[in-house]
Design a protein around this motif. Sequence first.
Motif, PDB file in Angstrom:
ATOM      1  N   UNK A   1       0.832  -1.201   0.000  1.00  0.00           N
ATOM      2  CA  UNK A   1       0.000   0.000   0.000  1.00  0.00           C
ATOM      3  C   UNK A   1       0.874   1.262   0.000  1.00  0.00           C
ATOM      4  N   UNK A   2       1.953   1.254   0.762  1.00  0.00           N
ATOM      5  CA  UNK A   2       2.844   2.414   0.814  1.00  0.00           C
ATOM      6  C   UNK A   2       3.522   2.661  -0.536  1.00  0.00           C
ATOM      7  N   UNK A   3       3.935   1.570  -1.184  1.00  0.00           N
ATOM      8  CA  UNK A   3       4.577   1.707  -2.496  1.00  0.00           C
ATOM      9  C   UNK A   3       3.582   2.244  -3.530  1.00  0.00           C
ATOM     10  N   UNK A   4       2.377   1.661  -3.552  1.00  0.00           N
ATOM     11  CA  UNK A   4       1.358   2.105  -4.505  1.00  0.00           C
ATOM     12  C   UNK A   4       0.954   3.554  -4.237  1.00  0.00           C
ATOM     13  N   UNK A   5       0.921   3.931  -2.959  1.00  0.00           N
ATOM     14  CA  UNK A   5       0.555   5.308  -2.602  1.00  0.00           C
ATOM     15  C   UNK A   5       1.600   6.294  -3.114  1.00  0.00           C
ATOM     16  N   UNK A   6       2.852   5.939  -2.949  1.00  0.00           N
ATOM     17  CA  UNK A   6       3.913   6.819  -3.435  1.00  0.00           C
ATOM     18  C   UNK A   6       3.887   6.938  -4.955  1.00  0.00           C
ATOM     19  N   UNK A   7       3.528   5.851  -5.624  1.00  0.00           N
ATOM     20  CA  UNK A   7       3.543   5.828  -7.082  1.00  0.00           C
ATOM     21  C   UNK A   7       2.333   6.527  -7.694  1.00  0.00           C
TER      22      UNK A   7
ATOM     23  N   UNK B   1      13.155   9.079  -5.576  1.00  0.00           N
ATOM     24  CA  UNK B   1      14.036   8.398  -4.622  1.00  0.00           C
ATOM     25  C   UNK B   1      13.227   7.562  -3.640  1.00  0.00           C
ATOM     26  N   UNK B   2      12.131   8.144  -3.128  1.00  0.00           N
ATOM     27  CA  UNK B   2      11.281   7.408  -2.190  1.00  0.00           C
ATOM     28  C   UNK B   2      10.568   6.255  -2.886  1.00  0.00           C
ATOM     29  N   UNK B   3      10.112   6.508  -4.107  1.00  0.00           N
ATOM     30  CA  UNK B   3       9.430   5.442  -4.859  1.00  0.00           C
ATOM     31  C   UNK B   3      10.377   4.272  -5.084  1.00  0.00           C
ATOM     32  N   UNK B   4      11.611   4.558  -5.460  1.00  0.00           N
ATOM     33  CA  UNK B   4      12.590   3.500  -5.701  1.00  0.00           C
ATOM     34  C   UNK B   4      12.888   2.733  -4.415  1.00  0.00           C
TER      35      UNK B   4
END
Length: 427
Positions: free
Chosen positions: A78-84, A208-211
């Motif tokens: 969820x955190x990764x998808x939210x950032x993306x 950077x955060x997404x990666x």
Amino acid sequence: MELLILFGTLFLLLLMGVPVAFCLGLSSLATMFYLDIPLTVAFQRMAAGMNVFALMAIPFFIFAGELMNQSGIAERLANFAHALLGRVRGGLGQVNVVSSMMFGAVSGSAVASASAIGPTLIPMMKKEGYDADYAVNVTVTSATTGLLIPPSHNMIIYAIAAGGGISIASLFLAGVVPGIILGTSLMTAAYLVAVKRGYPAGQFPGWAKILRLFFSVLPGMFSTIIILGGILSGIFTATESSAIAVIYTALIATLVYRGLSWNGFVLACVNAAKTTSLVLLIIGTAAAFGWLLAVTEVPLKLSTALLEISDNPLVILLLINLMLLLLGSFMDMSPLIIITTPILLPVAVNIGMDPVQFGIMLILNLGMGVVTPPVGSVLFVGCAIGGIRIEDTIKTIWPFYLAFVVTLGLVTYLPATTLFLPTFFGS
């Protein structure tokens, strides 16, 4: 008369609220008693239905999904998808769909996906100003993508119900494109509803955060690559891949994510045991029910009846879809796969449909049933998490149902949607 007893007893017990497994078993016993068939045959059929080596994959895949759930993978996804995707208008709706697709590729279960993603994203969406009905509708419908994106234990059940002649690897590959199409269609519906309701867009956190978040979820997502890669390369079978999935999941949950506590491990074991026992009991009783259908020649009679209505394959497929959508709203997926496969698969094959394509069509139809009242199990889970009545969600869920219909139309009438990848890999 025997068909009246078989189906009459089944639907009467369902209306009384009796669990599906007992409905199937008791209706089979009643019919055998009328036909003067020894009742021991029912238990022999049940044992034979469960005593299939390929079914060993089901508890392993379920257990792997539970381990992932307990190790906190859902929150990371969820955190990764939210950032993306959070910067898109109504971005949390997009986040919800993508998170469910990624978690579905790990768990293969719609209920597990809704139970894992829902407690994280539904409260978050409500806090950010999204309506509860929207949050629940997106969560429950996107959870069904896990039924198509491999690994899916329902595909294993279908392969066995079809007589064991269908490659599980082909089914796994065939579900990838429809799963992506369904997810994309749901994302489109979520976006259009979000724009209409004026939901906000988030801020872009930076690449950077997404990666960084991508690398944090990569070990969990890699399990799907191991499963498919191992099967396609011939290193191990689909059943063996399920055991590999458990070992890999346990290792990354303890050594990489370090989020699996002893209590979480015990809870994963208990949940997996409960789910497995329920699924296998349903498979056993449905096997006895399916044997009676064969004895009473229901597949032949139904095929004849459909061909009398029309000899146009397009019309027959439409009738089959309508029938499956109706049945899926009243019964659980596993027993329906076992019951309807020997009845409808011969009809589909007779009009030129590939068994692999039919399997994906069947699962997609019944997947819509798990988010449709009165028996929609995933819908109940989502409403319980969101603290909203089912009646309130049904009023506004129709754009997401439309996404199902679009995907179902492509799967039904465009064979390449399902058969491209199996053909490409020669599976």
